[in-house]
Motif scaffolding. Structure first.
Motif, PDB file in Angstrom:
ATOM      1  N   CYS A   1       0.862  -1.134   0.047  1.00  0.00           N
ATOM      2  CA  CYS A   1      -0.083   0.065   0.146  1.00  0.00           C
ATOM      3  C   CYS A   1       0.898   1.034  -0.124  1.00  0.00           C
ATOM      4  O   CYS A   1       1.440   1.206   0.841  1.00  0.00           O
ATOM      5  CB  CYS A   1      -0.911  -0.121   1.286  1.00  0.00           C
TER       6      CYS A   1
ATOM      7  N   THR B   1      -1.575   5.964   2.779  1.00  0.00           N
ATOM      8  CA  THR B   1      -2.186   5.424   4.051  1.00  0.00           C
ATOM      9  C   THR B   1      -3.399   4.905   3.933  1.00  0.00           C
ATOM     10  O   THR B   1      -4.412   5.536   3.625  1.00  0.00           O
ATOM     11  CB  THR B   1      -2.191   6.879   4.978  1.00  0.00           C
TER      12      THR B   1
ATOM     13  N   LYS C   1      -3.366  -1.356   8.913  1.00  0.00           N
ATOM     14  CA  LYS C   1      -2.075  -1.712   8.997  1.00  0.00           C
ATOM     15  C   LYS C   1      -1.549  -3.327   8.320  1.00  0.00           C
ATOM     16  O   LYS C   1      -0.430  -3.319   7.609  1.00  0.00           O
ATOM     17  CB  LYS C   1      -1.176  -1.674  10.255  1.00  0.00           C
TER      18      LYS C   1
ATOM     19  N   ASP D   1      -0.685  -3.009   4.794  1.00  0.00           N
ATOM     20  CA  ASP D   1       0.343  -2.351   4.334  1.00  0.00           C
ATOM     21  C   ASP D   1       1.168  -3.162   3.138  1.00  0.00           C
ATOM     22  O   ASP D   1       1.656  -2.693   2.324  1.00  0.00           O
ATOM     23  CB  ASP D   1       1.368  -1.851   5.270  1.00  0.00           C
TER      24      ASP D   1
END
Length: 233
Positions: free
Chosen positions: A109, A112, A121, A124
């Motif tokens: 990713c 954000t 998270k 990511d």
């Protein structure tokens, strides 16, 4: 992350049509007819196909990184593909020199990743496996299918968020149980299976590690296999 998983039955341009219809972030394709797909060289950078363009692929959907009008998300997730790996079954299909192919890739990713101001998270960095399992018609050898799964496990990260999905050719409950046991040994769990016409045991399955399945559904299309939409976090 919205993931589409589909055995395309080598139908021309079908992956492109499904991306347009369902707008996934990522597509895991099996039996893709790669060279028939629009912008295949950019969308399906991660692929393992024959000289004719048939095999497996991992691709990104459209509109990556654009803010959605009226959305509660701060920004649409944008992903990049890296660390592409290609694995074929240790065994050729019966009576031929065809080896079922698997594509592995990591998606990162690059923005954000947030939803309702909550950071995702786990998304990511996710390892994706588009798996098309050893078939072995007419004998459908379970041990050779498990050997194919093991060959793929040897090439992926031993830990971390991952999605292992596709057409497993799990022709019986014994096939599915054996594959599930092998994947459970490295932290995966079966989270969704979807039906194949006129069969009690599904051929298509999705396994997750260190990720959660928010919801899932399946649909019919031009392929003989139904496809699945997985929303994971």
């Amino acid at each position: 992350m919205k993931v589409l998983v589909q055995n395309l039955q080598k139908r021309n341009n079908l992956a492109t049509q499904l991306i347009e219809k369902y707008d996934p972030d990522v597509i895991l394709a099996q039996e893709i007819s790669l060279y028939s797909e629009s912008n295949y060289d950019t969308i399906f950078e991660a692929n393992y196909v024959s000289s004719m363009g048939y095999g497996t692929a991992i691709g990104l959907g459209h509109n990556q990184g654009e803010k959605e009008e009226g959305s509660t998300n701060n920004i649409t997730q944008k992903f990049e593909i890296s660390d592409i790996k290609k694995v074929h079954s240790p065994y050729a299909e019966f009576g031929s020199m065809i080896y079922k192919k698997t594509t592995i890739a990591t998606i990162t990713c690059t923005t954000t990743c947030t939803s309702n101001n909550v950071s995702s998270k786990n998304l990511d960095r996710v390892e994706l496996i588009s798996f098309h399992g050893y078939n072995g018609q007419p004998f459908k050898n379970k041990e050779k299918l498990v050997a194919h799964v093991k060959a793929v496990i040897d090439k992926i990260s031993p830990t971390g968020p991952a999605l292992f999905a596709g057409d497993f050719n799990t022709w019986s409950k014994e096939h599915l149980d054996a594959v599930s046991a092998e994947l459970e040994n490295v932290g995966f769990r079966l989270v969704f299976s979807w039906p194949y016409p006129n069969r009690e045991v599904p051929l298509d399955n999705a396994f997750l590690r260190d990720l959660e399945l928010k919801n899932a559904e399946y649909y019919a299309c031009a392929s003989d296999h139904k496809g699945a939409i997985l929303n994971i976090s």
